[in-house]
Design an enzyme around this catalytic site. Structure first.
Site, mmCIF file in Angstrom:
data_model
loop_
_atom_site.group_PDB
_atom_site.id
_atom_site.type_symbol
_atom_site.label_atom_id
_atom_site.label_comp_id
_atom_site.label_asym_id
_atom_site.label_seq_id
_atom_site.Cartn_x
_atom_site.Cartn_y
_atom_site.Cartn_z
ATOM 1 N N GLU A 115 0.843 -1.204 0.000
ATOM 2 C CA GLU A 115 0.000 0.000 0.000
ATOM 3 C C GLU A 115 0.878 1.253 0.000
ATOM 4 O O GLU A 115 1.925 1.256 0.638
ATOM 5 C CB GLU A 115 -0.847 0.050 1.288
ATOM 6 N N LYS A 117 2.174 4.602 1.438
ATOM 7 C CA LYS A 117 2.131 5.172 2.787
ATOM 8 C C LYS A 117 1.677 6.624 2.634
ATOM 9 O O LYS A 117 2.444 7.479 2.180
ATOM 10 C CB LYS A 117 3.494 5.083 3.464
ATOM 11 N N ASP A 119 0.658 10.370 3.288
ATOM 12 C CA ASP A 119 1.294 11.348 4.163
ATOM 13 C C ASP A 119 0.245 12.286 4.747
ATOM 14 O O ASP A 119 0.021 13.385 4.247
ATOM 15 C CB ASP A 119 2.348 12.129 3.360
ATOM 16 N N TYR A 226 -7.268 1.924 5.834
ATOM 17 C CA TYR A 226 -6.273 0.895 5.587
ATOM 18 C C TYR A 226 -6.241 -0.228 6.626
ATOM 19 O O TYR A 226 -5.413 -1.119 6.527
ATOM 20 C CB TYR A 226 -4.870 1.489 5.443
ATOM 21 N N LYS A 327 10.404 3.679 3.513
ATOM 22 C CA LYS A 327 10.262 5.121 3.246
ATOM 23 C C LYS A 327 11.059 5.537 2.001
ATOM 24 O O LYS A 327 12.152 5.030 1.741
ATOM 25 C CB LYS A 327 10.763 5.932 4.455
ATOM 26 N N CYS A 421 18.882 45.544 -14.268
ATOM 27 C CA CYS A 421 19.254 44.201 -14.705
ATOM 28 C C CYS A 421 20.705 43.910 -14.313
ATOM 29 O O CYS A 421 21.606 44.701 -14.641
ATOM 30 C CB CYS A 421 19.093 44.078 -16.219
ATOM 31 N N CYS A 424 22.700 43.593 -17.971
ATOM 32 C CA CYS A 424 22.870 44.690 -18.940
ATOM 33 C C CYS A 424 22.545 46.064 -18.340
ATOM 34 O O CYS A 424 22.582 47.072 -19.036
ATOM 35 C CB CYS A 424 22.014 44.440 -20.178
ATOM 36 N N CYS A 439 13.782 42.396 -16.980
ATOM 37 C CA CYS A 439 14.727 43.316 -17.597
ATOM 38 C C CYS A 439 14.081 43.854 -18.865
ATOM 39 O O CYS A 439 13.478 43.105 -19.636
ATOM 40 C CB CYS A 439 16.000 42.533 -17.929
ATOM 41 N N CYS A 445 20.095 42.695 -24.046
ATOM 42 C CA CYS A 445 20.568 41.990 -22.851
ATOM 43 C C CYS A 445 21.151 40.653 -23.282
ATOM 44 O O CYS A 445 20.440 39.793 -23.806
ATOM 45 C CB CYS A 445 19.410 41.795 -21.879
#
Ligand code: IVH
Length: 688
Positions: A115, A117, A119, A226, A327, A421, A424, A439, A445
């Site tokens: 199954e 796990k 969280d 479960y 895990k 920027c 440039c 920018c 640039c």
């Protein structure tokens, strides 16, 4: 004709609503549209309003009931809620398997129920005579908190059981927040200036601990069961000899099926596996589709399937000897923020990038993480020198999710966002309501220019093999290319002599450049790197407007009429083609021989997948799921989330599970992602 008594009417309505809930949440196969559910619920609400004396605690109208509580009361679990031992690698799982194998003294491989796990948070729900009595958190395993008021807001929790349920049932499961609910919750929190949750588990925990169920109801929690805590059946007169245990299945997997038959949702990824190798394969398969699952998981739980064997194995301290959690590598770790750099992207977006003390997270070493934008830096209140929590989930770019304030050094220094920027020195601009600073230098640039060329040659765009990011940077630095069109003017002399570029690699590269000239209109549009125009939008533009002239001259209204294009994208497209430079680049590409097959307008009724229903399942590796969906839709197909006898075709990606199984059972055509892509490209109007 006399109408039926109101009590009967109410009973029928409640049963119908519970049935729709069961079809939707437990079977994942609704037979009616949502509007039908809403209609029945509204009808029940209005009858109960007129007859408040007939309202019961377990009426579907009472999911979000009453006043906020002043605190949580405590509930003693009928049997303790256990925990699980963990392993973190396959060798340790192997040792667990060996122990089980010897203890059971089996001569066959051991069968396990495998199954995900989940969280979230463990929950115990008590039903008496089929009615939900209360729900409690795990607490210390013996005593938990009464969270019935919040649990009832979860639509998939039945307020009444169905089928041949036990008189008394204590059933255990995991409450979690699906990924999409979590994203919505955090987006709204950011919009409203509230604190965000670091992950779905914290969000689920926070939501379950609300005193006001109205808040929990908005958070959209979910649950999968479960395990059984207790199950006692009523003694039947003609069956006096059969004990409760005998009426329960003798394997864990079949008990889960019994749980499901009583109307309680179970996870549809659960599978039986025989032997240790098969268990580890399951671990790999689920790991591969972890990112695609709509909920977070942090590993796999293997449970010895035979209840007889479980009894033989027994328990140690607080965990069973017959189950183990395997895990996945942690997705969150703490590390030090050493500095922040500001990168300039293809469209001028300035992205702060965190430079980190390298840390192993999500299975790889991470030394950079994105900080997204200026707002994010302010929201996190992160400083250079801070200890930060890094999250890396799947292939997603690592993120900083929070700052460990307890460990803040007095010398930690604020991050100063640049005013111009960093490449440039052009001024930055920001659109109202947008978080990104850009920018304004455009192709002046050098960073924007280089990034736009890197995008142009990338696999999904012009797919020029051998022209990697580093080489593009060198070619730009040496002024050998100034625009994407210059790539088609490169000569062998230009290339030979560059670092790691001998005659053979120069020839290969020139060949790849030549090959890239035969392409599709959609790919050229995508390659141009127009803001917000991804592969699917590019394809829609090509399929709706057919040639460059039409695309260049399309106005906002024409563009907005195309599927998937809204006012913002339309504005970006118009602005891009209004720029004389951009038009010249396109002309130059065409004059260098970039070409594509002509696209012929098609009548909607000629769409090749019209009236077909497709289902996508498992992990797709080449297209994002939404993009695949959009492509199929543009070919006339309906794309559904569940398999039924009306499904035309199922596309099964890696580690496809229950939907694939169902398709095979129903004899529905199943194809791979590769086959789907081939089919799509075979339709002349769609070239991707
Ligand atoms: S079985 C006696 N199955 O993991 C066995 N637990 O680390 C009790 N969990 O407290 C648990 N998914 O909250 C089991 N498929 C699953 C699970 C699962 C998540 C959680 C559960 C438990 C914790 C133990």
């Amino acid at each position: 004709m006399p109408s039926e008594p109101i009590e009967i009417k109410i009973k029928i309505l409640r049963q119908e609503i519970e049935e729709l809930n069961y079809q939707y949440y437990v079977l994942d196969n609704p037979s009616y549209p949502d509007s039908h559910y809403d209609k029945l619920l509204q009808e029940l609400i209005s009858i109960e309003k007129k007859h408040p004396e007939l309202i019961t605690d377990n009426s579907p109208t009472q999911r979000v009931g009453g006043q906020p509580l002043s605190g949580f009361s405590q509930i003693t679990h009928l049997t303790p809620m256990l925990s699980l031992d963990n392993v973190f690698d396959s060798d340790s799982f192997g040792k667990f398997y060996e122990r089980v194998f010897h203890k059971i003294a089996s001569d066959q491989p051991i069968t396990f129920t495998c199954e995900p796990k989940l969280d979230g948070l463990a929950i115990s729900c008590l039903y008496k005579n089929g009615n939900l009595v209360h729900a409690a958190t795990r607490g210390d395993g013996k005593i938990g908190e009464d969270v019935t008021h919040n649990i009832k807001t979860i639509q998939s929790i039945p307020l009444k059981l169905r089928g041949d349920f036990p008189e008394l049932l204590d059933v255990r499961g995991e409450v979690f927040m699906p990924k999409d609910s979590f994203e919505k919750l955090n987006k709204n929190a950011i919009k409203d200036g509230n604190k965000t949750f670091a992950n779905p588990r914290n969000a689920a925990a926070g939501s379950l601990r609300q005193l006001d169920p109205k808040i929990t109801a908005k958070r959209k929690l979910a649950v999968y069961f479960y395990a059984l805590g207790n199950a006692e059946f009523k003694k039947l007169q003609n069956d006096a000899e059969q004990t409760s245990d005998e009426r329960l299945a003798d394997s864990h997997h079949n008990r889960l099926k019994q749980i499901q038959s009583w109307g309680l949702p179970i996870c549809d990824e659960i599978e039986l596996r025989h032997g240790d190798k098969a268990c580890l394969e399951y671990f790999k398969e689920i790991g591969a589709k972890r990112e695609q699952l709509p909920y977070e998981i942090d590993g796999i739980v293997y449970k010895v399937d035979s209840i007889l064997s479980q009894d033989k194995l027994g328990f140690v301290a607080k965990a069973p000897r017959w189950a183990i959690a395997h895990k996945f590598p942690a997705q969150e770790e703490m590390t030090l923020l050493k500095g922040v750099d500001f990168q300039v992207g293809r469209t001028g977006a300035i992205t702060p990038v965190a430079r980190l003390e390298p840390v192993f997270v999500g299975g790889v070493m991470v030394s950079n993480a994105t900080l997204h934008n200026k707002d994010e830096i302010e929201r996190l209140d992160v400083r250079v020198g801070d200890h930060v929590v890094i999250r890396r989930a799947g292939d997603v770019i690592p993120q900083i999710v929070s700052v460990v304030l307890d460990k803040r050094d007095v010398n930690a220094s604020s991050i100063i966002f640049p005013k111009v920027c960093p490449i440039c020195q052009s001024p930055l601009e920001k659109e109202i309501d947008q978080a990104i600073y850009r920018c304004t230098g455009g192709l002046i640039c050098s960073a924007q220019k280089t990034q736009s060329i890197i995008h142009f040659v990338s696999r999904k765009a012009m797919n020029i093999d051998g022209l990697g990011d580093k080489l593009v940077e060198v070619l730009c630095d040496k002024q050998l290319i100034n625009s994407v069109a210059d790539i088609y003017q490169l000569s062998k002399d230009d290339l030979i002599g560059l670092e790691r570029m001998a005659e053979k690699s120069a020839n290969n590269l020139l060949q790849a450049i030549e090959k890239s000239k035969q392409t599709s209109l959609a790919k050229v549009i995508y390659a141009l790197g127009i803001r917000e125009v991804g592969e699917v939008t590019a394809m829609n533009l090509a399929n709706n407007l057919f040639d460059f002239k039409n695309i260049i001259n399309a106005n906002l209204e024409e563009l907005e009429n195309i599927e998937d294009i809204g006012p913002i994208v339309a504005k970006h497209i118009v602005a891009f083609f209004e720029n004389e430079n951009n038009r010249q680049v396109i002309e130059s590409l065409i004059s260098h021989g970039v070409s594509w097959p002509e696209i012929k307008p098609k009548d909607k009724s000629e769409l090749p997948l019209l009236n077909q229903t497709w289902v996508l399942t498992g992990a797709l590796s080449q297209l994002k799921r939404n993009d695949a969906k959009a492509v199929l839709q543009s070919l006339g197909a309906k794309v559904s989330g569940s398999v039924s006898k009306n499904t035309t075709c199922v596309v099964a990606g890696e580690s496809a599970g229950s939907k694939l199984k169902k398709a095979i059972e129903l004899g529905i055509e199943v194809i791979s992602e590769e086959e789907m892509l081939k089919l799509i490209s075979s339709f002349q109007i769609v070239k991707i």
